[in-house]
Motif scaffolding. Structure first.
Motif, PDB file in Angstrom:
ATOM      1  N   THR B   8      14.813 -35.242  12.882  1.00 31.05           N
ATOM      2  CA  THR B   8      16.192 -34.872  12.504  1.00 31.05           C
ATOM      3  C   THR B   8      16.162 -33.743  11.283  1.00 31.05           C
ATOM      4  N   GLY B   9      17.112 -32.674  11.431  1.00 36.88           N
ATOM      5  CA  GLY B   9      16.979 -31.974  10.336  1.00 36.88           C
ATOM      6  C   GLY B   9      15.904 -31.093  10.143  1.00 36.88           C
ATOM      7  N   ILE B  10      14.933 -30.949  11.033  1.00 39.24           N
ATOM      8  CA  ILE B  10      13.633 -30.437  10.962  1.00 39.24           C
ATOM      9  C   ILE B  10      13.694 -28.889  10.613  1.00 39.24           C
ATOM     10  N   SER B  11      13.291 -28.464   9.540  1.00 40.20           N
ATOM     11  CA  SER B  11      13.267 -26.787   9.311  1.00 40.20           C
ATOM     12  C   SER B  11      11.819 -26.680   8.734  1.00 40.20           C
ATOM     13  N   VAL B  23      16.352 -28.314  13.064  1.00 46.83           N
ATOM     14  CA  VAL B  23      16.331 -28.805  14.621  1.00 46.83           C
ATOM     15  C   VAL B  23      16.383 -30.233  14.738  1.00 46.83           C
ATOM     16  N   ASP B  24      17.222 -30.710  15.613  1.00 45.21           N
ATOM     17  CA  ASP B  24      17.360 -32.188  15.801  1.00 45.21           C
ATOM     18  C   ASP B  24      16.966 -32.247  17.247  1.00 45.21           C
ATOM     19  N   LEU B  25      16.152 -33.474  17.533  1.00 47.22           N
ATOM     20  CA  LEU B  25      15.520 -33.524  18.913  1.00 47.22           C
ATOM     21  C   LEU B  25      15.328 -35.016  19.070  1.00 47.22           C
ATOM     22  N   THR B  26      15.556 -35.601  20.311  1.00 48.66           N
ATOM     23  CA  THR B  26      14.841 -36.794  20.516  1.00 48.66           C
ATOM     24  C   THR B  26      14.131 -36.582  21.912  1.00 48.66           C
ATOM     25  N   THR B  58      12.011 -29.264   5.613  1.00 46.53           N
ATOM     26  CA  THR B  58      12.960 -30.170   5.529  1.00 46.53           C
ATOM     27  C   THR B  58      13.008 -31.087   6.624  1.00 46.53           C
ATOM     28  N   GLY B  59      13.562 -32.284   6.713  1.00 49.63           N
ATOM     29  CA  GLY B  59      13.869 -33.075   7.814  1.00 49.63           C
ATOM     30  C   GLY B  59      12.822 -34.399   7.861  1.00 49.63           C
ATOM     31  N   LYS B  60      12.976 -35.171   9.133  1.00 49.30           N
ATOM     32  CA  LYS B  60      12.121 -36.279   9.395  1.00 49.30           C
ATOM     33  C   LYS B  60      11.755 -36.561  10.564  1.00 49.30           C
ATOM     34  N   ASP B 203      11.284 -32.957  32.789  1.00 56.42           N
ATOM     35  CA  ASP B 203      12.521 -34.062  33.126  1.00 56.42           C
ATOM     36  C   ASP B 203      13.694 -33.077  32.422  1.00 56.42           C
ATOM     37  N   ARG B 204      13.259 -32.718  30.975  1.00 63.83           N
ATOM     38  CA  ARG B 204      14.329 -32.011  30.426  1.00 63.83           C
ATOM     39  C   ARG B 204      13.442 -30.881  29.605  1.00 63.83           C
ATOM     40  N   VAL B 205      14.389 -29.885  29.524  1.00 63.34           N
ATOM     41  CA  VAL B 205      13.805 -28.706  29.118  1.00 63.34           C
ATOM     42  C   VAL B 205      14.624 -28.415  27.739  1.00 63.34           C
ATOM     43  N   VAL B 206      13.861 -28.031  26.661  1.00 62.77           N
ATOM     44  CA  VAL B 206      14.551 -27.627  25.395  1.00 62.77           C
ATOM     45  C   VAL B 206      14.380 -26.208  25.311  1.00 62.77           C
ATOM     46  N   LEU B 207      15.229 -25.379  25.304  1.00 64.99           N
ATOM     47  CA  LEU B 207      15.274 -23.859  24.965  1.00 64.99           C
ATOM     48  C   LEU B 207      15.332 -23.506  23.471  1.00 64.99           C
ATOM     49  N   LEU B 208      14.330 -22.932  23.199  1.00 66.95           N
ATOM     50  CA  LEU B 208      14.424 -22.489  21.948  1.00 66.95           C
ATOM     51  C   LEU B 208      14.582 -21.031  21.816  1.00 66.95           C
ATOM     52  N   ASN B 209      15.346 -20.686  20.510  1.00 68.11           N
ATOM     53  CA  ASN B 209      15.558 -19.334  20.084  1.00 68.11           C
ATOM     54  C   ASN B 209      15.582 -19.124  18.971  1.00 68.11           C
ATOM     55  N   LYS B 210      14.699 -18.119  18.272  1.00 68.10           N
ATOM     56  CA  LYS B 210      14.846 -17.797  16.911  1.00 68.10           C
ATOM     57  C   LYS B 210      14.873 -19.078  15.980  1.00 68.10           C
ATOM     58  N   GLY B 211      13.932 -20.081  16.325  1.00 69.90           N
ATOM     59  CA  GLY B 211      13.930 -21.275  15.268  1.00 69.90           C
ATOM     60  C   GLY B 211      15.016 -22.147  15.774  1.00 69.90           C
ATOM     61  N   GLY B 212      15.835 -22.057  16.702  1.00 66.23           N
ATOM     62  CA  GLY B 212      16.968 -23.088  16.810  1.00 66.23           C
ATOM     63  C   GLY B 212      17.054 -23.596  18.237  1.00 66.23           C
ATOM     64  N   ILE B 213      17.538 -24.770  18.433  1.00 65.41           N
ATOM     65  CA  ILE B 213      17.845 -25.144  19.840  1.00 65.41           C
ATOM     66  C   ILE B 213      18.649 -24.466  20.429  1.00 65.41           C
TER      67      ILE B 213
END
Ligand SMILES: Nc1ncnc2c1ncn2[C@@H]1O[C@H](COP(=O)(O)OP(=O)(O)OP(=O)(O)O)[C@@H](O)[C@H]1O
Ligand SMILES: [Mg+2]
Lengths: 311, 357
Positions: B8-11, B23-26, B58-60, B203-213
């Motif tokens: 949560t809120g990873i930077s 970045v928020d990601l589960t 930052t973030g958890k 199963d799932r793809v996370v597409l990242l671009n310039k440090g964001g999802i």
């Protein structure tokens, strides 16, 4: 080769044709040999030949500054039966051991810092700068710092911590080893830095990833992988420090008579070169023993690579 | 607990450079999730934050339901397969795989059993006495997998594990990784910049671009329903065509340089200029004939490439102002049209991806 050719003359023709073939086909190998020639020649002329001459001479006899060819082990026997040789060896070995141990142990964390913790080479260059001052300058510098009227003693006296200057600071094992460590540090640091640079950070991270804390990683990964450079750093310093006779002479006080000085004296003042040569070879034998012991200790402590821990 | 990882809120910033921003990601239990994106987008950084090699600015980080933000790498129940394997050269294959278990003071007989099992999983049980220098790239990769999996991690992290292998072995290893995932039922987080790898594996793809999802979704969703221009361009080949939606053209109508098409938008769309992504395989092509049917338009072949299982045409349309890529399936006996041929094209407006310009 010669023996073979003589006993089997038929082979000569066949053998003679082989080099021609090799040369014409394998240009790469040829250029390899050519490139290797200068260093090989250098080694042969400046190391191998003198060493062999010295070895041969160690079986000769001598009469004040003249060598008489012979085939006697008298020089070895004489050296080994004189207690002075063992006394000097004891001093030399202590100098070697403490200098090598201290400089390797001091260099290790610095090398670790340089390789893994900072991107700049500033610390490395700083250490190397001390190399630029000459050996003797550094010896005299320590004499000034540690001497009875030196910086340390006069400061301590001024603050009333001591009444009399501390004699043991200078002209002692302590001052000799401090000075030798200072002289050797850049060598050990360089050797360890180049050794650690071969161990990519990935390996340390892999160890941490698998559950290894700092100490585990040091003992189970870094030291075994840096084994070669640790051994070479230690031995390099050991040999140089143990055979040194200038620092001990200038700062050693009662401990000035190292094996190095004993040998040098045979060549310089006494003029018995064969005896000096025999001593030099005995010292070499001792170094080899130290080397073998070091390897054995590291192996026994599981700090050497190439061991299987399973059946 | 259904989630292996919750971020949560990873930077992450390096000085003035922001490598990751909020970045928020589960990551769900037992899934293969790929982090995909161009070079420098922050994939490795994100993975290293999960592994604990980097502290987020930052973030958890929650791993297996436990807040692990401040845990050292050695304390986290995750294991990593390094891009260059990082197998210990002073240990043999068995001892490399046993490394993690030994640190946990596992009994000897258990170590032996588990290591052999892990080596069997990667089909290298006969290599246990080999030194690392005696392994091929693909074998080293398998040992690295075994070394990580033997610890039964909650999550296995793989950072471009196939990048150092050549194409043939890569495909083979990809299937191996899939099989191993099925056999171990572990959560995999897989970093790659190769969209094919991501599609095959995930199963799932996370597409990242310039440090964001940019977008998260299954491979098919990512391909057919990209939500941004970046996502549309990143997966496979596509034609991006500028046009206008609604307003003057009328509700549910898209005006493109080569015609007007009816399109029911899948997401709410403002009237105005749009970009339309048209996949080459959704265009069909035929030699030009007398009259144009509904939805057809004219073009001229510029060049063609026959690739065996497909033919790619580049066709100039709208009076030569625009090139469209068009992909056809050749059949035995079918002929590739030569450059210069007049053709009629037909598109499927329902497959358009319309994105605000
Ligand atoms: N230790 C570091 N110090 C400074 N900047 C860094 C550091 N590590 C990464 N970066 C920067 O952070 C950004 C993201 O890097 P990262 O390694 O996560 O990219 P990546 O997506 O893995 O790229 P690639 O596909 O090339 O491996 C890059 O701009 C990179 O230059
Ligand atoms: Mg990366």
């Amino acid at each position: 080769m010669n023996a073979v050719n003589q006993s089997k003359p038929v082979v000569v023709g066949a053998e003679a044709s082989v080099p021609i073939k090799t040369v014409s086909i394998d240009k790469k190998a040829l250029s390899g040999y050519l490139l290797a020639t200068p260093p090989l020649l250098f080694l042969i002329i400046f190391f191998l030949v003198p060493s062999i001459l010295l070895f041969v001479a160690s079986f000769w006899t001598s009469k004040t500054f003249t060598m008489i060819p012979a085939a006697t082990i008298a020089n070895y026997a004489r050296t080994l039966s004189a207690s002075g040789f063992y006394d000097s060896l004891w001093i030399s070995m202590q100098n070697g051991f403490w200098t090598a141990t201290l400089s390797t142990v001091i260099s290790a964390p610095v090398a670790y810092y340089i390789v893994y913790k900072t991107r700049s080479n500033a610390v490395l260059y700083l250490a190397l700068v001390s190399w630029f001052s000459s050996y003797l300058v550094r010896v005299y510098a320590w004499r000034t710092i540690l001497g009875t009227t030196g910086v340390i003693n006069s400061t301590l006296q001024q603050f009333g911590i001591i009444d009399q200057p501390l004699e043991w600071l200078v002209f002692s094992k302590f001052s000799v080893i401090i000075t030798l460590v200072h002289i050797m540090l850049p060598f050990t640091l360089l050797l360890l830095v180049s050794g650690l640079r071969d161990i990519k950070k990935d390996y340390l991270e892999a160890s941490a990833d698998l559950g290894g804390g700092g100490f585990t990683t040091l003992w189970k990964v870094i030291i075994p992988m840096a084994h070669k450079s640790i051994v070479s750093s230690f031995m390099f310093t050991f040999v140089l420090a143990a055979s040194d006779y200038i620092t001990p002479q200038l700062l050693g006080g009662r401990d000035a008579m190292t094996t190095g000085l004993l040998i040098a004296n045979q060549f310089r003042s006494v003029g018995n070169w064969p005896l000096g040569a025999a001593m030099a070879y005995l010292l070499l034998a001792v170094f080899m023993l130290v080397y073998a012991t070091l390897l054995g200790v590291l192996r026994a402590a599981n700090l050497a690579p190439g061991k299987r821990y399973h059946d | 607990m259904t989630n292996s990882i919750e971020l949560t809120g990873i930077s992450k910033s390096y000085g003035s450079l922001t490598a990751l921003g909020k970045v928020d990601l589960t990551v769900k239990r037992n899934e293969i999730l790929t982090l995909l994106g161009p070079s420098g987008c922050g994939k490795t950084t994100l993975m290293r934050i999960i592994a604990g090699f980097e502290q987020p600015t930052t973030g958890k980080v929650v791993i297996d339901g436990k807040d692990s933000t401040s845990l050292a790498p050695e304390q986290r129940p995750v294991n990593m397969v390094f891009q260059k394997y990082a197998l210990f050269p002073h240990l043999d294959v068995f001892d490399n795989v046993a490394f993690g278990l030994r640190l946990k003071k596992t009994p000897k007989d258990v170590i032996k059993r588990e290591v052999i099992k892990a080596l069997e999983l990667v089909q290298l049980e006969t290599y246990k006495n080999r030194w690392i220098s005696e392994l091929s790239g693909g074998q080293a990769q398998r040992v690295a997998l075994a070394r990580a999996l033997v610890n039964r991690p909650a999550v296995l992290l793989l950072d471009e594990p196939l990048a150092a292998l050549d194409l043939k072995i890569r495909h083979h290893m990809l299937n191996e990784i899939k099989r191993i995932h099925e056999e171990t039922s572990t959560t995999f987080v897989y970093v790659t910049h190769d969209q094919d790898e991501a599609m095959i594996l995930s199963d799932r793809v996370v597409l990242l671009n310039k440090g964001g999802i940019e977008q998260i979704g299954g491979p098919e969703e990512m391909y057919w329903s990209p939500r941004t221009l970046f996502a549309a361009k990143f997966f496979g080949d596509t034609n991006i065509v500028g046009g206008t939606y609604g307003a003057s053209t009328g509700e549910g109508q898209i005006q493109l340089p080569f015609g007007r098409f009816a399109h029911a938008p899948k997401v709410a769309l403002q009237a105005g200029p749009v970009n339309v992504s048209i996949r080459p395989e959704t265009l069909s092509l035929a030699p030009a004939h007398g009259h144009l049917a509904e939805g057809e338009f004219l073009g001229k072949v510029k060049d063609t490439s026959f690739i065996g299982n497909r033919v790619i045409y580049r066709v100039a349309v709208a009076g030569g102002t625009l090139d469209l890529k068009c992909q056809q399936l050749p059949t035995p006996g079918s002929h590739t049209l030569p450059p210069g041929a007049d053709v009629s094209l037909k598109c499927k407006p329902e497959s358009f991806v319309v994105l605000p310009a």
